[in-house]
Design a protein around this motif. Structure first.
Motif, mmCIF file in Angstrom:
data_model
loop_
_atom_site.group_PDB
_atom_site.id
_atom_site.type_symbol
_atom_site.label_atom_id
_atom_site.label_comp_id
_atom_site.label_asym_id
_atom_site.label_seq_id
_atom_site.Cartn_x
_atom_site.Cartn_y
_atom_site.Cartn_z
ATOM 1 N N UNK A 1 -10.853 7.154 12.413
ATOM 2 C CA UNK A 1 -11.751 8.243 11.813
ATOM 3 C C UNK A 1 -11.524 9.694 12.421
ATOM 4 N N UNK B 1 -1.192 3.898 -6.033
ATOM 5 C CA UNK B 1 -2.228 4.208 -5.031
ATOM 6 C C UNK B 1 -3.401 4.481 -5.833
ATOM 7 N N UNK B 2 -3.520 4.889 -7.123
ATOM 8 C CA UNK B 2 -4.503 5.313 -7.924
ATOM 9 C C UNK B 2 -5.139 3.954 -8.317
ATOM 10 N N UNK C 1 -6.452 -0.389 6.648
ATOM 11 C CA UNK C 1 -5.469 -0.595 7.536
ATOM 12 C C UNK C 1 -5.960 -1.449 9.009
ATOM 13 N N UNK D 1 -12.805 11.362 2.314
ATOM 14 C CA UNK D 1 -12.019 10.443 1.796
ATOM 15 C C UNK D 1 -12.351 10.075 0.280
ATOM 16 N N UNK E 1 -15.723 3.451 2.987
ATOM 17 C CA UNK E 1 -15.056 4.146 2.017
ATOM 18 C C UNK E 1 -14.358 3.815 0.818
ATOM 19 N N UNK E 2 -13.552 2.725 1.598
ATOM 20 C CA UNK E 2 -12.563 1.950 0.865
ATOM 21 C C UNK E 2 -13.375 0.982 -0.288
ATOM 22 N N UNK F 1 -16.709 12.126 6.918
ATOM 23 C CA UNK F 1 -15.653 11.365 6.784
ATOM 24 C C UNK F 1 -15.683 10.539 5.280
ATOM 25 N N UNK G 1 0.762 -1.161 0.074
ATOM 26 C CA UNK G 1 -0.080 0.140 -0.091
ATOM 27 C C UNK G 1 0.904 1.210 -0.080
ATOM 28 N N UNK H 1 -6.704 0.761 -2.917
ATOM 29 C CA UNK H 1 -7.188 1.409 -1.789
ATOM 30 C C UNK H 1 -6.955 0.404 -0.524
ATOM 31 N N UNK H 2 -6.582 0.630 0.599
ATOM 32 C CA UNK H 2 -6.049 0.142 1.652
ATOM 33 C C UNK H 2 -6.907 0.299 2.941
ATOM 34 N N UNK I 1 -14.855 2.985 7.686
ATOM 35 C CA UNK I 1 -13.747 3.138 7.056
ATOM 36 C C UNK I 1 -13.764 1.848 5.701
ATOM 37 N N UNK J 1 -10.997 12.679 -1.950
ATOM 38 C CA UNK J 1 -9.714 12.572 -2.662
ATOM 39 C C UNK J 1 -9.310 11.954 -3.793
ATOM 40 N N UNK J 2 -10.262 11.064 -4.367
ATOM 41 C CA UNK J 2 -10.408 10.272 -5.451
ATOM 42 C C UNK J 2 -11.132 10.731 -6.537
#
Ligand code: ATP
Ligand code: MG
Lengths: 248, 426
Positions: A93, A81-82, A88, A106, A152-153, A102, A56, A85-86, A149, A109-110
């Motif tokens: 958050x 990274x494009x 963790x 997130x 969003x991923x 949130x 990642x 997605x990761x 989380x 950013x994409x």
């Protein structure tokens, strides 16, 4: 070079030695085919998180190479990274944001514009938190944060999903729910998934292939049925224990 | 007592926090060195002024004046040197006293005070040196007064303590070639000490904010997800720098609004202070525009901006290498104290303004306004240009370091001062 880009993930002699001297992984050769769900299993401290973090682009390998769809993650992290997605191992958050904010943050950013709106809607649906989504995250339970989380991923629909113990901390129902979503995203959108887990049931249910890590090295790798036959175990747990036992 | 174990835990938490211990050691060391440098500076200043020779222009060639001067010279241990003119005197000595042609006449007339012009040349930003020099003027004024009494007493054979002539010293300063009155110089001297200090405090607070924000984000655990997103890491750093600057500015505005409100309420209750404060502030503005020039003001503003970026980047660097808020918190105090120390140091050490100190001022940012002020007064901008260049350069470097760290493992793992404990047990 053509064979490199066939794989969603390919590591060559991947080695990570931490500054404290402890070995994260050593000479790891891992290959995840495009379109499959690959499960990384192994005892605590065997190097699962280390491996996923390197893929990642969060950590730099001490040695070796890592390619994600042919992109060298060390030399070209932004491009890599494009594609992925990761999630963790410990995903929290921002405490002061609401769940909805949130998700918006997130995904913004994409994506932009219509695609962003769609993705936000998708994440809201996955998170399934109802009215809590409008409340600050500081009041969320561990499981609620995890699913937030995860939503969003998933909703970012990358080519590769890297999930570090995706269902850790989730209750039985939510775990099943998440597994089903992972499976659905893999089938419907052709998203490749690389996940780590301590839950053998989960891995057996979800994964096409598994790799068993032990002290930073891959002991064995293959399709689940194939491994059972090769080692002679009724289930993955037995396979795991037998393979590990042979090393001792 | 349940309090005891709680208390022990609290104390242990910071005693065992390596950042806490390190910052204590650092502060002691840093301020120790600073103190030694400053006291050396002060000592040399005092020694210099103690043995200082003073130029005297004697426009009154009467026998009496010559006698007074010779008595004064003997009493002072031969430190008075006759010079032909003020210009000639100031080219050799830092202090020149002019005895006017009507000196004797005025001494002889009973109720007339004796006016003496004195000139001080100041080519340093050290308040210690300039303070010592202005003190010498007082000493000399006293010396002349006593010598007058002594000479008269001998001539008329009376007790010198019965004679009390008034000596009025009118002091003019030549600060880096600029002529000004003592009061004006006091304002400038105050600004020279105050402005870098304020900037240093702002920088310290800003750095503390930035490091806290950064560490908090890590503790909130959203950080790893953020780092895995397809955005250049430098954008994260830039956003954080701008964020902390906004926070600091808001805090600054709140502070100054508060101060303003205090002033307002103070002035309504005691009308007397109105005159004083407004008088003072008008005075400061006049002096700033007249003697210092808006150059220095512009540089001060530029310094604040550079200082905010610089300290923001520094705070982010620290916040991103520590592993939690507790350590970031413990490091906050030394960051602030370091900036304040640097703000003080350059001034009190009494270093001359040259290329080397210019570079130091540039690298540490806070003392830049002093360099600007001196450069403006001298009318030579080489040192200031160098300083500004280094300030911009070091800001870029600190930012580069922050971005670099954001691309390394350390931003995820944190700097581990203590040994990492192995997790594997099975
Ligand atoms: N930050 C670190 N500093 C030093 N060593 C580390 C660090 N993180 C992990 N290690 C070491 O690297 C090895 C692999 O750790 P890793 O976290 O990858 O294991 P894991 O398989 O994810 O374990 P778990 O199942 O407990 O999550 C361990 O021996 C661990 O001690
Ligand atoms: Mg792990």
């Amino acid at each position: 070079m053509s064979d490199i880009s066939e794989y969603a993930v390919l590591t060559k002699n991947l080695t990570k030695i931490y500054s404290s001297g402890s070995i994260g992984v050593k000479s790891l050769n891992l290959s995840v085919k495009s379109g499959e769900i690959y499960g990384l299993i192994g005892p605590n401290g065997s190097g699962k998180t280390t491996t996923l973090r390197i893929i990642a682009t969060l950590l730099k390998p001490t040695n070796g190479e890592v390619y994600v769809y042919g992109v060298d993650v060390v030399k070209n992290p932004l491009e890599a990274r494009k594609l992925m997605n990761y999630l963790p191992e410990e995903a929290g958050a921002y405490r002061d944001l609401t769940g909805l904010d949130f998700i918006k943050f997130m995904l913004s950013l994409r994506f932009t514009g219509r695609r962003l709106e769609e993705a936000i809607g998708e994440a809201i649906e996955i998170a399934d938190l109802g009215g809590d989504l409008k409340k600050p995250i500081r009041g969320y339970s561990k499981g609620m944060k995890r699913i937030l989380a995860l939503s969003t991923v998933l909703a970012s629909r990358p080519k590769l999903l890297v999930l570090d113990e995706p269902t850790i901390g989730l209750d039985v129902e939510r775990s099943i729910y998440v597994r089903n979503i992972i499976r659905r995203y893999n089938r419907e959108y052709g998203i490749t998934v690389l996940l780590s887990s301590h839950n053998m049931l989960e891995v057996e249910y979800l994964c096409n292939r598994v790799g068993i890590l032990y002290r930073g090295s891959l002991l064995i790798e293959g399709a689940i049925e194939e491994l059972k036959n090769r080692v002679g175990g009724v289930n993955l747990e037995e396979v795991f224990l037998k393979v590990k036992g042979e090393v001792h | 007592m349940t309090l005891t174990p709680l208390l022990i835990r609290e104390v242990k938490a910071f005693i065992k926090n390596p950042a806490f211990i390190l910052s204590i050691v650092f502060i002691i060391g840093f301020y120790g060195i600073l103190g030694r440098l400053m006291s050396t500076g002060i000592q040399t200043a005092v020694e210099q002024t103690l043995n200082m020779q003073i130029g005297v222009v004697l426009y009154d060639s009467s026998d009496f004046a010559v006698r007074v001067l010779s008595v004064a010279n003997k009493t002072s241990g031969g430190r008075l040197q006759l010079v032909p003119s003020l210009e000639a005197g100031l080219s050799i000595y830092d202090i020149v006293v002019v005895i006017p042609s009507d000196f004797t006449i005025r001494v002889m007339e009973l109720d007339k005070p004796i006016n003496i012009e004195s000139y001080i040349k100041i080519n340093t930003i050290s308040p210690v040196v300039s303070g010592a020099k202005t003190n010498i003027i007082t000493v000399i004024s006293d010396l002349i007064r006593k010598s007058i009494s002594y000479v008269i007493a001998i001539e008329r054979n009376i007790d010198p303590s019965l004679i009390n002539k008034h000596v009025l010293m009118n002091t003019t300063l030549q600060v880096y070639g600029k002529i000004m009155k003592l009061e004006e110089y006091s304002t400038i001297s105050f600004l020279m000490g105050f402005v870098p200090m304020m900037i240093a405090i702002i920088m310290g607070i800003n750095a503390a904010y930035a490091s806290q924000f950064t560490a908090t984000e890590k503790v909130e655990k959203a950080f790893e997800m953020l780092l895995a997103q397809p955005i250049p890491r430098r954008n994260i750093v830039f956003a954080k720098i701008i964020g902390s600057i906004i926070a600091s500015l808001l805090m600054g505005i709140a502070y100054f609004t508060g101060m303003f409100l205090i002033l307002l309420s103070a002035t309504t209750s005691t009308p007397n202070t109105i005159g004083n404060t407004t008088g003072l502030s008008v005075n400061i503005i006049e002096i700033v525009s007249g003697k210092i020039g808006f150059n220095a003001l512009l540089v001060s503003i530029a310094t604040i901006i550079l200082g905010l970026i610089y300290s923001g980047a520094l705070g982010i660097t620290i916040g991103s290498i520590v592993s939690d808020e507790r350590i970031a918190g413990a490091l906050t105090a030394p960051i602030i104290f370091t900036f304040i120390g640097i703000g003080y140091a350059l001034i009190f050490i009494g270093l001359p303004v040259n290329i080397i100190t210019g570079v130091i001022a540039g690298i540490t940012i806070a003392p830049l306004p002093v360099i600007a002020l001196v450069s403006t007064m001298i009318g030579d901008f080489t040192v200031l240009t160098t300083s500004l260049l280094f300030a911009v350069l070091s800001t870029i470097v600190v930012m580069g370091i922050a971005i670099h760290i954001y691309n390394r493992d350390i931003v995820v793992l944190g700097l581990r001062i203590s040994r990492f404990k192995l997790k594997e047990r099975k």
